[in-house]
Design an enzyme around this catalytic site. Structure first.
Site, PDB file in Angstrom:
ATOM      1  N   CYS A  21       0.875  -1.241   0.131  1.00 35.96           N
ATOM      2  CA  CYS A  21      -0.002  -0.027   0.082  1.00 35.96           C
ATOM      3  C   CYS A  21       0.975   1.197  -0.029  1.00 35.96           C
ATOM      4  O   CYS A  21       1.532   1.663   1.028  1.00 35.96           O
ATOM      5  CB  CYS A  21      -1.024   0.092   1.201  1.00 35.96           C
ATOM      6  SG  CYS A  21      -1.910   1.441   1.118  1.00 35.96           S
ATOM      7  N   SER A  61       0.333   2.021  -5.190  1.00 35.13           N
ATOM      8  CA  SER A  61       0.904   0.759  -6.019  1.00 35.13           C
ATOM      9  C   SER A  61       0.424   0.918  -7.531  1.00 35.13           C
ATOM     10  O   SER A  61       1.048   0.434  -8.395  1.00 35.13           O
ATOM     11  CB  SER A  61       0.512  -0.423  -5.263  1.00 35.13           C
ATOM     12  OG  SER A  61      -0.744  -0.672  -4.877  1.00 35.13           O
ATOM     13  N   CYS A  72      -4.341   5.383  -5.396  1.00 27.79           N
ATOM     14  CA  CYS A  72      -3.596   4.269  -5.070  1.00 27.79           C
ATOM     15  C   CYS A  72      -2.331   4.168  -5.502  1.00 27.79           C
ATOM     16  O   CYS A  72      -1.996   4.291  -6.558  1.00 27.79           O
ATOM     17  CB  CYS A  72      -4.567   3.251  -5.566  1.00 27.79           C
ATOM     18  SG  CYS A  72      -3.636   1.407  -5.583  1.00 27.79           S
ATOM     19  N   ARG A  81      -8.789  -3.593  -5.321  1.00 34.89           N
ATOM     20  CA  ARG A  81      -9.119  -5.118  -4.470  1.00 34.89           C
ATOM     21  C   ARG A  81      -9.594  -4.682  -3.374  1.00 34.89           C
ATOM     22  O   ARG A  81      -8.876  -4.039  -2.446  1.00 34.89           O
ATOM     23  CB  ARG A  81      -7.914  -5.920  -4.852  1.00 34.89           C
ATOM     24  CG  ARG A  81      -8.207  -7.170  -4.119  1.00 34.89           C
ATOM     25  CD  ARG A  81      -6.848  -7.897  -4.331  1.00 34.89           C
ATOM     26  NE  ARG A  81      -5.663  -7.656  -3.563  1.00 34.89           N
ATOM     27  CZ  ARG A  81      -4.847  -8.422  -3.229  1.00 34.89           C
ATOM     28  NH1 ARG A  81      -4.626  -9.757  -3.854  1.00 34.89           N
ATOM     29  NH2 ARG A  81      -3.724  -8.055  -2.593  1.00 34.89           N
ATOM     30  N   ASN A 122       0.387   4.521  -0.535  1.00 35.07           N
ATOM     31  CA  ASN A 122      -0.086   5.776   0.120  1.00 35.07           C
ATOM     32  C   ASN A 122      -0.099   5.523   1.543  1.00 35.07           C
ATOM     33  O   ASN A 122       0.503   6.508   2.382  1.00 35.07           O
ATOM     34  CB  ASN A 122      -1.535   6.106  -0.177  1.00 35.07           C
ATOM     35  CG  ASN A 122      -1.605   6.467  -1.674  1.00 35.07           C
ATOM     36  OD1 ASN A 122      -0.753   7.250  -2.183  1.00 35.07           O
ATOM     37  ND2 ASN A 122      -2.765   6.099  -2.245  1.00 35.07           N
TER      38      ASN A 122
HETATM   39  N1  LIG Z   1      -6.258  -2.647  -2.498  1.00 35.99           N
HETATM   40  C1  LIG Z   1      -4.963  -2.999  -2.632  1.00 35.99           C
HETATM   41  C2  LIG Z   1      -4.033  -2.585  -1.441  1.00 35.99           C
HETATM   42  C3  LIG Z   1      -4.032  -0.996  -1.262  1.00 35.99           C
HETATM   43  C4  LIG Z   1      -3.229  -0.282  -2.310  1.00 35.99           C
HETATM   44  C5  LIG Z   1      -3.084   1.179  -1.890  1.00 35.99           C
HETATM   45  N2  LIG Z   1      -4.188   1.813  -1.698  1.00 35.99           N
HETATM   46  C6  LIG Z   1      -2.011   1.998  -2.415  1.00 35.99           C
HETATM   47  O1  LIG Z   1      -1.729   3.016  -2.197  1.00 35.99           O
HETATM   48  O2  LIG Z   1      -1.037   1.198  -2.789  1.00 35.99           O
HETATM   49  C7  LIG Z   1      -4.629  -4.540  -2.711  1.00 35.99           C
HETATM   50  O3  LIG Z   1      -5.646  -5.504  -2.024  1.00 35.99           O
HETATM   51  O4  LIG Z   1      -3.801  -4.941  -3.090  1.00 35.99           O
END
Ligand SMILES: N[C@@H](CCC[C@H](N)C(=O)O)C(=O)O
Length: 288
Positions: free
Chosen positions: A77, A226, A224, A216, A79
């Protein structure tokens, strides 16, 4: 039944709602059911919960467990990483922080002007570890489409892992699609055995991408980190952009640099502490 109190810091990274729960000196055992209950409570709602646990080695500030608001776990994650790095740097008075996550070690440092850079590590294009359900000759041409076979609404995403699975669909206008409708279908498509974060990416110049993300386990989010890294890497790999780009999400811009020397992806952006609070959640699970 017991009702442990969970103390938290409500933060955000570009509007990506982050709840930090510091269990480095607390033996509370969180369950997915408790995580969902915290997410549903009025002031402690979040996209991701970053749980800080005692470090397992010297030189590491914390082990980090990352939960989505549906109680599922993630390996990355971006952020949230900036948020916890900011907290640790304030605590130590230092200008860098190191974490251990399910996906490996994560280094972050003060980038000046209130920004933090996170070394998100190298991207992974291996279909087995993204993971995809089957091998595709070229993960940039996954046979995935939504809509009629002869006129698909979306097709041929790029796919890669940044410690978590991402699919990026290339579009001319990110606003032309209702991601709240198609996001859940794509997130749960059988080609993604562990589901996937779904992005719509619009390349606007050699140095700029506009991005919208269906996450997800969390749904539509304002940002997001990533996914921004995944989109930047995929665009550079397709030779659509340079390796250093600005990715603009609904919450604002992130600077992404896919470093040539070691293949690592650096993400730079802001963080914000909103308030602190506590919530009690009823659970059948005994406190550890
Ligand atoms: N929902 C993602 C994890 C979260 C990603 C995040 N918000 C970011 O900033 O990278 C997952 O289940 O992989």
């Amino acid at each position: 039944m017991n009702a442990p109190t969970i103390r938290y810091k409500k933060m955000n990274g570009l509007g990506n709602e982050i709840l930090v729960v510091d269990l480095r000196a607390d033996r509370l055992a969180l369950t997915p059911e408790m995580v969902r209950a915290v997410a549903a409570a009025p002031r402690s709602g979040f996209d991701q919960m970053m749980v800080l646990l005692p470090p397992r080695a010297q030189g590491i500030d914390a082990t980090v467990r990352i939960y989505n608001n549906d109680g599922s776990l993630s390996g990355a994650c971006g952020n949230g990483a900036r948020c916890i790095a900011a907290l640790v740097m304030q605590e130590t008075g230092g200008s860098a922080a190191t974490f251990e996550t399910a996906a490996g070690l994560l280094n972050a440092w003060d980038a000046g002007d209130g920004l933090i850079t996170v070394d998100m590590g190298p991207p992974d294009f291996n279909w087995e570890t993204i993971p995809l359900a089957e091998e595709f000759r070229d993960t940039r041409a996954i046979e995935l489409q939504i809509g009629p076979i002869d006129a698909p609404i979306l097709h041929s995403p790029s796919a890669l892992s940044m410690g978590n699975p991402h699919a990026i669909f290339w579009v001319d206008d990110v606003e032309a699609y209702d991601l709240s409708k198609i996001g859940p279908l794509l997130e749960n498509h059988p080609v993604f055995p562990e589901r996937a974060n779904i992005s719509l990416a619009q390349v606007t110049s050699r140095e700029a991408i506009t991005l919208k993300v269906w996450e997800r386990g969390a749904g539509l989010t304002r940002a997001c980190g990533s996914a921004a890294c995944a989109a930047a890497v995929a665009a550079a790999r397709k030779k659509l952009t340079e390796r250093a780009v600005t990715v603009t999400l609904p919450g604002g811009p992130l600077r992404i640099d896919w470093r040539e020397s070691d293949d690592h992806v650096l993400m730079t952006g802001p963080w914000e502490l909103e308030y602190e609070g506590a919530v009690s959640v009823e659970t059948a699970a005994p406190a550890a």
